[in-house]
Design a protein around this motif. Structure first.
Motif, PDB file in Angstrom:
ATOM      1  N   LYS A 134      55.008  21.178  64.871  1.00  0.00           N
ATOM      2  CA  LYS A 134      55.180  22.437  64.152  1.00  0.00           C
ATOM      3  C   LYS A 134      56.534  23.075  64.482  1.00  0.00           C
ATOM      4  O   LYS A 134      57.249  23.548  63.592  1.00  0.00           O
ATOM      5  CB  LYS A 134      54.026  23.370  64.531  1.00  0.00           C
ATOM      6  N   PHE A 188      51.242  23.794  59.232  1.00  0.00           N
ATOM      7  CA  PHE A 188      50.094  23.331  60.018  1.00  0.00           C
ATOM      8  C   PHE A 188      50.492  22.145  60.884  1.00  0.00           C
ATOM      9  O   PHE A 188      51.432  21.421  60.554  1.00  0.00           O
ATOM     10  CB  PHE A 188      48.958  22.879  59.094  1.00  0.00           C
ATOM     11  N   GLN A 189      49.746  21.952  61.941  1.00  0.00           N
ATOM     12  CA  GLN A 189      49.935  20.785  62.794  1.00  0.00           C
ATOM     13  C   GLN A 189      48.595  20.097  62.979  1.00  0.00           C
ATOM     14  O   GLN A 189      47.569  20.745  63.177  1.00  0.00           O
ATOM     15  CB  GLN A 189      50.495  21.215  64.145  1.00  0.00           C
ATOM     16  N   ASP A 190      48.622  18.766  62.915  1.00  0.00           N
ATOM     17  CA  ASP A 190      47.445  17.943  63.188  1.00  0.00           C
ATOM     18  C   ASP A 190      47.917  16.733  63.978  1.00  0.00           C
ATOM     19  O   ASP A 190      48.523  15.819  63.409  1.00  0.00           O
ATOM     20  CB  ASP A 190      46.762  17.524  61.883  1.00  0.00           C
ATOM     21  N   GLY A 191      47.693  16.742  65.259  1.00  0.00           N
ATOM     22  CA  GLY A 191      48.186  15.657  66.102  1.00  0.00           C
ATOM     23  C   GLY A 191      49.698  15.601  66.061  1.00  0.00           C
ATOM     24  O   GLY A 191      50.374  16.595  66.324  1.00  0.00           O
ATOM     25  N   TRP A 237      51.486  15.154  63.394  1.00  0.00           N
ATOM     26  CA  TRP A 237      51.904  15.462  62.023  1.00  0.00           C
ATOM     27  C   TRP A 237      52.050  16.973  61.851  1.00  0.00           C
ATOM     28  O   TRP A 237      51.287  17.752  62.414  1.00  0.00           O
ATOM     29  CB  TRP A 237      50.866  14.971  61.010  1.00  0.00           C
ATOM     30  N   HIS A 268      55.877  13.238  60.066  1.00  0.00           N
ATOM     31  CA  HIS A 268      55.344  12.541  61.226  1.00  0.00           C
ATOM     32  C   HIS A 268      56.388  12.647  62.329  1.00  0.00           C
ATOM     33  O   HIS A 268      57.531  12.206  62.143  1.00  0.00           O
ATOM     34  CB  HIS A 268      55.042  11.078  60.885  1.00  0.00           C
TER      35      HIS A 268
END
Length: 119
Positions: free
Chosen positions: A4, A67-70, A72, A90
Motif C-alpha cells: 500500500k 487496498f492491500q491483500d498480502g 498485492w 504485485h
C-alpha cells in the motif's frame, strides 16, 4: 514499505510526472500491462512509455480507494476530467514486479485532444 505504501509513493511520483521517481518503484524485470496498450516488460520499456505519456498529456491520479491483500495493492482512481480506472500491483521486496491497469483509452484520448488510432 508494504504494498500500500509503495503504491501511494508511486501515485505521488506519477502526479509530479517524475519519470525517474516513478520508474524507481519498479523491479528491473517488471511487467506493466495496461490492458488498453501492449504489455511492457522491463524497467527501460516502462520508462519509455512514461516519458511518452507524460509528454503527451497532463495526467493526475486521485486515489479513491487503496487496498492491500498480502503482497498485492489494489488502486481505484479517478482523474479531474472524470476518467476512472483501477490498477493491480504485485509488490515484492518493496518493488512493483507486476502491474495491470484497466481504464477507457478512447475517453482518455478524447479528453486530452489526442489522435484516435484507426485500425
Amino acid at each position: 514499505m508494504g504494498p500500500k505504501e509503495v503504491v501511494q509513493g508511486w501515485v505521488d511520483a506519477f502526479n509530479k510526472a517524475d519519470v525517474d521517481q516513478v520508474v524507481s518503484f519498479y523491479s528491473d524485470d517488471a511487467i506493466n500491462h495496461q490492458v488498453a496498450n501492449d504489455k511492457l516488460v522491463g524497467k527501460e520499456a516502462i520508462r519509455a512509455r512514461f516519458e511518452e505519456e507524460f509528454s503527451a498529456a497532463e495526467m493526475v491520479c486521485i486515489v479513491e480507494h487503496l487496498f492491500q491483500d498480502g503482497d498485492w495493492a489494489i488502486l481505484e482512481w479517478k482523474d479531474p476530467l472524470g476518467l476512472r480506472g483501477c490498477g493491480f500491483f504485485h509488490i515484492q521486496k518493496g518493488k512493483i514486479v507486476f502491474q495491470r491497469g484497466y481504464w477507457d483509452k478512447l475517453s482518455f484520448l478524447k479528453q486530452h485532444g489526442l489522435p484516435i488510432p484507426q485500425e
